[in-house]
Design an enzyme around this catalytic site. Structure first.
Site, PDB file in Angstrom:
ATOM      1  N   ILE A   7      51.135  51.813  42.686  1.00  0.00           N
ATOM      2  CA  ILE A   7      50.741  50.994  43.491  1.00  0.00           C
ATOM      3  C   ILE A   7      49.643  49.979  43.139  1.00  0.00           C
ATOM      4  CG2 ILE A   7      49.976  50.811  45.889  1.00  0.00           C
ATOM      5  CD1 ILE A   7      50.687  53.835  46.239  1.00  0.00           C
ATOM      6  N   THR A   8      50.050  48.824  43.046  1.00  0.00           N
ATOM      7  CA  THR A   8      48.977  47.799  42.816  1.00  0.00           C
ATOM      8  C   THR A   8      48.129  47.458  44.001  1.00  0.00           C
ATOM      9  OG1 THR A   8      50.250  45.785  43.243  1.00  0.00           O
ATOM     10  CG2 THR A   8      50.597  46.581  41.134  1.00  0.00           C
ATOM     11  N   GLY A   9      46.766  47.273  43.767  1.00  0.00           N
ATOM     12  CA  GLY A   9      45.926  47.198  44.949  1.00  0.00           C
ATOM     13  C   GLY A   9      45.757  48.511  45.726  1.00  0.00           C
ATOM     14  N   GLY A  13      42.476  48.638  51.491  1.00  0.00           N
ATOM     15  CA  GLY A  13      43.179  48.006  52.570  1.00  0.00           C
ATOM     16  C   GLY A  13      44.787  48.558  52.688  1.00  0.00           C
ATOM     17  N   TYR A 162      48.672  30.008  48.673  1.00  0.00           N
ATOM     18  CA  TYR A 162      48.782  31.336  49.147  1.00  0.00           C
ATOM     19  C   TYR A 162      50.096  31.552  49.769  1.00  0.00           C
ATOM     20  CZ  TYR A 162      48.223  35.616  51.551  1.00  0.00           C
ATOM     21  OH  TYR A 162      48.475  37.085  52.192  1.00  0.00           O
TER      22      TYR A 162
END
Ligand SMILES: NC(=O)c1ccc[n+]([C@@H]2O[C@H](COP(=O)([O-])OP(=O)(O)OC[C@H]3O[C@@H](n4cnc5c(N)ncnc54)[C@H](OP(=O)(O)O)[C@@H]3O)[C@@H](O)[C@H]2O)c1
Length: 280
Positions: A7-9, A13, A162
């Site tokens: 899982i990246t990040g 959050g 973004y």
């Protein structure tokens, strides 16, 4: 056998909530992020949720192709195998505009090209039947597919850059799924977005206050992402109420993500910029 997700990040959050959800469902996880202290703290919290779960940390900076290569080589050397990759880490809307170590526009570089490089290099580490899920955003609907290849177009606003990067996440996931299916692979891909969710504090006081008042919890925002790991290949999920809040359901796919020619252009340009071949 216990399933294992990359899982990246995963240190904060939504990524942290995805890791929590998977651990409670019996998975093991490897969480990645830049900040090692926050990674260690997150891993400590996750380990307390289950005595059986294996929780590994992997420092990884998606704004650097060299670092992505180093981290993937470390995974290869450790013999790790994954049943899921959750491409969740993301640069928020950040201005003034800047570039990554490899001179890519920041949002596109971190959010899309970083994940494109990671997935390209990590494909051989996936187990049979594995799932790749990319985290997009409701603002992907404002992405401009024609401007998406301009990875260092300084005339873009940060908000547009973004949105383009989040559209690229969606296009990449759906094109990846089509190519995996065409190649006869048992691996598949989906995309999801969390709606409006309260994650790490960011932005001005006004933005934070708006978030405090109107956003759903990160745990709820993580639900479409978790669901995307078991949903139909090629699906795109988000929260049901105006795509901002609520339970996971099918979300509106940007027409560019269904346009195989535009998606092929995205892959081609991503390969050219990163110097990596998706090999699908
Ligand atoms: N929150 C929302 O309402 C919302 C809405 C739409 C879409 N999303 C998407 O959801 C995903 C997660 O967002 P979030 O709100 O949970 O953000 P967050 O709370 O700020 O967490 C971001 C995570 O990504 C990591 N990260 C950031 N930049 C990175 C980089 N260059 N390389 C590697 N890791 C990096 C962070 O750790 P380090 O800083 O230590 O690296 C952290 O673990 C993002 O893709 C975002 O676009 C969020």
């Amino acid at each position: 056998m216990t399933k294992h997700a990359l899982i990246t990040g995963g240190s904060a959050g939504l990524g942290f909530e995805v890791a929590k959800g998977l651990i409670l469902d019996g998975w093991s996880v490897t969480i990645t992020a830049r900040g090692e202290d926050r990674l260690r703290q997150a891993a400590g919290h996750l380990r307390r949720l289950s005595e059986e779960a294996r929780v590994e940390i992997l420092p990884l900076d998606l704004s650097s192709l060299a670092d992505i290569r180093r981290a993937t080589e470390r995974l290869q050397q450790s013999g790790a195998r994954f049943d899921a990759i959750v491409g969740n880490a993301g640069a928020k809307i950040e201005s003034p505009m800047k570039t990554t170590e490899d001179d890519f526009e920041w949002h596109m570089g971190v959010n899309h090209l970083g994940h494109f490089a990671l997935v390209s290099m990590a494909l051989p580490l996936l187990s049979s039947g594995a799932r790749i899920s990319m985290v997009s955003s409701v603002v992907a609907s404002r992405g401009d597919a024609r401007g998406i290849y301009a990875s260092k177009n300084v005339s873009l606003s940060a908000g547009q850059a973004y949105a383009n990067s989040k559209l690229a996440n969606q296009m990449f996931a759906l094109e990846l799924n089509r190519r995996l299916a065409a190649s006869g692979s048992t691996v598949s891909a989906t995309a999801a977005h969390p709606g409006f969710a309260r994650a790490s504090a960011y932005g001005s006081k006004v933005v934070r206050f708006g978030e405090y008042l109107a956003a759903q919890s990160a745990a709820r925002g993580a639900k479409p992402i978790l669901e995307s790991l078991i949903a139909e290949p090629g699906s795109y999920l988000g929260p049901g109420v105006f795509e901002l809040w609520g339970s996971p359901t099918a979300a509106l796919v940007h027409e560019a993500a269904l346009d195989e020619r535009l998606c092929a252009d995205l892959i081609h340009e991503s390969e050219r910029l990163t110097g990596l071949e998706l090999d699908l």
